[in-house]
Design an enzyme around this catalytic site. Structure first.
Site, PDB file in Angstrom:
ATOM      1  N   GLU A   1       0.896  -1.337  -0.066  1.00  0.00           N
ATOM      2  CA  GLU A   1       0.036   0.240   0.000  1.00  0.00           C
ATOM      3  C   GLU A   1       0.655   1.265   0.018  1.00  0.00           C
ATOM      4  O   GLU A   1       0.760   2.104   0.964  1.00  0.00           O
ATOM      5  CB  GLU A   1      -1.136  -0.084   1.127  1.00  0.00           C
ATOM      6  CG  GLU A   1      -2.038  -1.060   1.277  1.00  0.00           C
ATOM      7  CD  GLU A   1      -3.186  -0.946   2.267  1.00  0.00           C
ATOM      8  OE1 GLU A   1      -2.910  -0.112   3.082  1.00  0.00           O
ATOM      9  OE2 GLU A   1      -4.095  -1.667   2.240  1.00  0.00           O
TER      10      GLU A   1
ATOM     11  N   GLU B   1      -5.560  -8.544   1.460  1.00  0.00           N
ATOM     12  CA  GLU B   1      -6.137  -8.027   2.689  1.00  0.00           C
ATOM     13  C   GLU B   1      -7.740  -7.895   2.335  1.00  0.00           C
ATOM     14  O   GLU B   1      -7.860  -7.547   1.159  1.00  0.00           O
ATOM     15  CB  GLU B   1      -5.707  -6.566   3.255  1.00  0.00           C
ATOM     16  CG  GLU B   1      -4.349  -6.579   3.919  1.00  0.00           C
ATOM     17  CD  GLU B   1      -3.546  -5.660   4.397  1.00  0.00           C
ATOM     18  OE1 GLU B   1      -4.417  -4.691   4.828  1.00  0.00           O
ATOM     19  OE2 GLU B   1      -2.269  -5.526   4.371  1.00  0.00           O
TER      20      GLU B   1
HETATM   21  C1  BGP Z   1      -4.158  -1.717   5.652  1.00  0.00           C
HETATM   22  C2  BGP Z   1      -2.990  -1.912   5.992  1.00  0.00           C
HETATM   23  C3  BGP Z   1      -2.775  -3.024   7.141  1.00  0.00           C
HETATM   24  C4  BGP Z   1      -4.057  -2.845   7.994  1.00  0.00           C
HETATM   25  C5  BGP Z   1      -5.340  -2.496   7.572  1.00  0.00           C
HETATM   26  C6  BGP Z   1      -6.406  -1.931   8.638  1.00  0.00           C
HETATM   27  O1  BGP Z   1      -4.159  -0.399   5.049  1.00  0.00           O
HETATM   28  O2  BGP Z   1      -2.068  -2.601   5.089  1.00  0.00           O
HETATM   29  O3  BGP Z   1      -1.674  -3.102   7.982  1.00  0.00           O
HETATM   30  O4  BGP Z   1      -3.693  -1.861   9.179  1.00  0.00           O
HETATM   31  O5  BGP Z   1      -5.444  -1.613   6.628  1.00  0.00           O
HETATM   32  O6  BGP Z   1      -6.383  -0.684   8.898  1.00  0.00           O
HETATM   33  P1  BGP Z   1      -6.790  -0.214  10.004  1.00  0.00           P
HETATM   34  O7  BGP Z   1      -5.689  -0.595  11.015  1.00  0.00           O
HETATM   35  O8  BGP Z   1      -6.341   1.396  10.004  1.00  0.00           O
HETATM   36  O9  BGP Z   1      -8.058  -0.296  10.375  1.00  0.00           O
END
Ligand code: BGP
Length: 465
Positions: free
Chosen positions: A164, A371
Site C-alpha cells: 500500500e 487483505e
Molecule cells: C491496511 C494495512 C494494514 C491494516 C489494515 C487495516 O491499510 O495494510 O496494515 O492496518 O489496513 O487498517 P486499520 O488498522 O487502519 O483499520
C-alpha cells in the site's frame, strides 16, 4: 457450488510491526514506527508496537493455531531493521533466524509463506538520511531484498515488495499522520517515485538471482462512486479513481506513469523527477502478480472547499472524518450505505467491480486478495468472542470473489486481514480484525473467536460459505 480453482490458497495476513513486539530485542534496530509512536499525540491513546501481541516470542503457538484452522498460506512481513539494524551493511543473524524458524514452522504444517518485504517499518537510520525521498534508500532496499532472497528464497515462492504505497506515502507526506509526518504533496510525488524504483530494483534482483517464485506489489483497491450524476461529481470520482488506482498500478504493471493524470496534477504537485535509466528500469521490471487489499469504497463529489484529511480514528460512528483536496474531489457519506464504526462503507460488490476494473485496464495479471476484513469491537458473550458481523462481512466478500472468478478473473488466493488481533496503526488495539482474540487483560492469551471455526469450515469446503 464454489468455483475456486484447485490451487487457490486460503490464507490470512499480518504485518511485522503490528504483531511482533520485541521492538529492541536481539539486535533489532529501530524503525520509523518505533520512534514515531513514542512521540506525543501521534497514535490512538499513545498505543505502540513495543510489545504488540508478542508474536516474536509466541510464534510457534501462533503457527499451531494457523495449522489448527487449516490455513494454506500465511502472509507476513519482514521487519527490515530486524535483519539490517542500520538499513544496510551489518546483518543481524538473530533476526534472520526468527524468520527462518517461522518459515520452517509454516512449511512443516504445509502453510505456504507469502512475504511482504516492506510493510511500513523503514529503518530509522535510513529515514535520518532522507528516507524515501532519496535514491540511496531505494538502493538499500535492493540490498535488503537480496539478503531475503538469499536466506529464504529456496523455501518461499510468494513475494511482495511493498504494501500500500498510497497509504504510507500519502499519510507520511500528505496527511502527516504516519512518519515522517510531512504535509507536502510535492514531496509525496518524489518519495513515491523512489518506492517504484526500489520495487523495480528488487524485481530485477529477484530475476537475476533466479528465485524460484513470483514477485508482486500490493495495492489498495478502492473503487469510487459519484454522489450524483452531475458532470462535476462524475469528473471528481474519475479523478479520485485515477489518483488512487492508476498512479499506483500503472508504474508496476505497465511500467510507466499515467500521462493523462500527470498532466492534470502537475501544476499542483509537480511531476516525478526521473534519473537517467529510470524509464527502462520501470519498463523492464514489471510484476508477476498484483496483490489487492480491499476494505471499502468511497462516494465522491466535486470539492470547492479547503483541503482536509482527517480520518475517524475514534471508532465512534459519524465522528467527523473528512477527506478531500480543494478543487479536485472529496469523500462524502453515501446516504444509502452501511458503515463500520470507523465510517468505512461495507460494499462487497466493490470487490467484484474492482477486480474487473483491474482486469480491464491491465489484462490477465494474476491476482491475490492480500487483505480484506472488518475492523470491529468484538463482543464477548458468556466468555465467547462472538464476531458474527465479521463472519457476515467475509462471507459476502467471498461471494463477491466468486463472481469475479465466474467473470474470468485469475484469482489465486484470499488473505483476510487479519489472522490474529493486532495493533491498528492509528486505532490502537480496540479495532479488532482477527480470527484469534488476544486478551490484553490476561497476559496476551490467545482465544479462538467464532470466526475462527467458521473460516476453518470455509477452508475445508474450499469456499463453501
Ligand atoms: C491496511 C494495512 C494494514 C491494516 C489494515 C487495516 O491499510 O495494510 O496494515 O492496518 O489496513 O487498517 P486499520 O488498522 O487502519 O483499520
Amino acid at each position: 457450488m464454489a468455483v475456486f480453482p484447485k490451487d487457490f490458497l486460503w490464507g490470512a495476513a499480518t504485518a511485522a510491526y503490528q504483531v511482533e513486539g520485541a521492538h529492541d530485542e536481539d539486535g533489532k534496530g529501530l524503525s520509523i514506527w518505533d520512534v514515531f509512536s513514542h512521540l506525543p499525540g501521534t497514535t490512538y491513546q499513545g498505543t505502540n508496537g513495543d510489545v504488540a501481541v508478542d508474536h516474536y516470542h509466541r510464534m510457534q503457538e501462533d503457527v499451531a493455531l494457523m495449522a489448527e484452522m487449516g490455513l494454506q498460506s500465511y502472509r507476513f512481513s519482514i521487519s527490515w531493521p530486524r535483519l539490517l539494524p542500520a538499513g544496510r551493511g551489518k546483518i543481524n543473524e538473530a533476526g534472520v533466524k526468527f524468520y527462518s524458524d517461522l518459515i520452517d514452522a509454516l512449511l512443516a504444517h504445509n502453510i505456504e509463506p507469502m512475504i511482504t518485504l516492506y510493510h511500513w517499518d523503514l529503518p530509522q537510520a535510513l529515514q535520518d538520511e532522507g528516507g524515501w525521498e532519496v535514491r540511496s534508500t531505494a538502493e538499500a532496499f535492493e540490498e535488503y531484498a537480496r539478503l531475503c532472497y538469499a536466506r529464504f528464497g529456496s523455501r518461499v515462492k510468494l513475494w511482495a515488495t511493498f504494501n500500500e504505497t498510497i497509504v504510507f506515502i500519502g499519510h507520511g507526506y500528505i496527511t502527516g499522520s504516519h512518519p515522517p509526518s510531512v504535509n507536502d504533496p510535492a514531496r509525496a510525488i518524489q518519495a513515491c517515485h523512489q518506492v517504484f524504483i526500489a520495487h523495480a530494483l528488487a524485481v530485477k534482483a529477484f530475476r537475476e538471482m533466479k528465485v524460484n517464485g513470483e514477485i508482486g506489489f500490493v495495492n489498495v483497491l478502492q473503487p469510487h462512486t459519484p454522489l450524483t450524476n452531475s458532470p462535476e461529481d462524475i469528473a471528481a470520482s474519475e479523478l479520485a479513481d485515477a489518483i488512487h488506482t492508476h498512479w499506483f498500478y500503472d508504474p508496476v504493471l505497465k511500467g510507466s506513469y499515467p500521462a493523462e493524470l500527470l498532466e492534470k496534477t502537475q501544476a499542483l504537485w509537480g511531476v516525478p523527477r526521473f534519473a537517467p535509466g529510470d524509464d527502462a528500469l520501470l519498463r523492464d521490471n514489471r510484476c508477476d502478480f498484483i496483490g489487492l487489499n480491499y476494505y471499502r469504497r468511497e462516494t465522491v463529489t466535486a470539492n470547492p472547499d479547503e483541503t482536509r484529511t482527517q480520518a475517524n480514528n475514534s471508532g465512534e460512528k459519524n465522528s467527523g472524518g473528512e477527506f478531500g483536496f480543494k478543487g479536485l474531489f472529496k469523500f462524502v457519506r453515501n446516504p444509502d450505505g452501511v458503515y463500520t464504526d470507523w465510517d468505512w462503507e461495507i460494499w462487497p460488490q466493490g470487490l467484484t467491480d474492482g477486480i474487473m476494473m483491474v482486469k480491464a485496464r491491465y489484462g490477465d495479471i494474476p491476482v491475490y486478495i492480500t487483505e480484506n476484513g472488518l475492523g470491529a469491537k468484538d463482543p464477548i458473550i458468556n466468555g465467547e468472542i462472538v464476531d458474527q458481523s465479521r463472519i457476515d462481512y467475509l462471507r459476502m466478500h467471498i461471494e463477491a470473489l466468486e463472481k469475479a472468478i465466474e467473470l474470468g478473473a485469475d484469482i489465486r488466493g484470499y488473505y483476510p486481514w487479519s489472522f490474529i488481533d493486532l495493533l491498528s496503526w492509528l486505532n490502537g488495539y480496540k479495532k479488532q480484525y482477527g480470527f484469534v482474540y488476544v486478551d490484553h487483560q490476561q497476559n496476551l492469551a490467545r482465544k479462538r473467536k467464532k470466526s475462527f471455526y467458521w473460516y476453518k469450515g470455509v477452508i475445508e469446503s474450499h469456499g463453501g460459505v
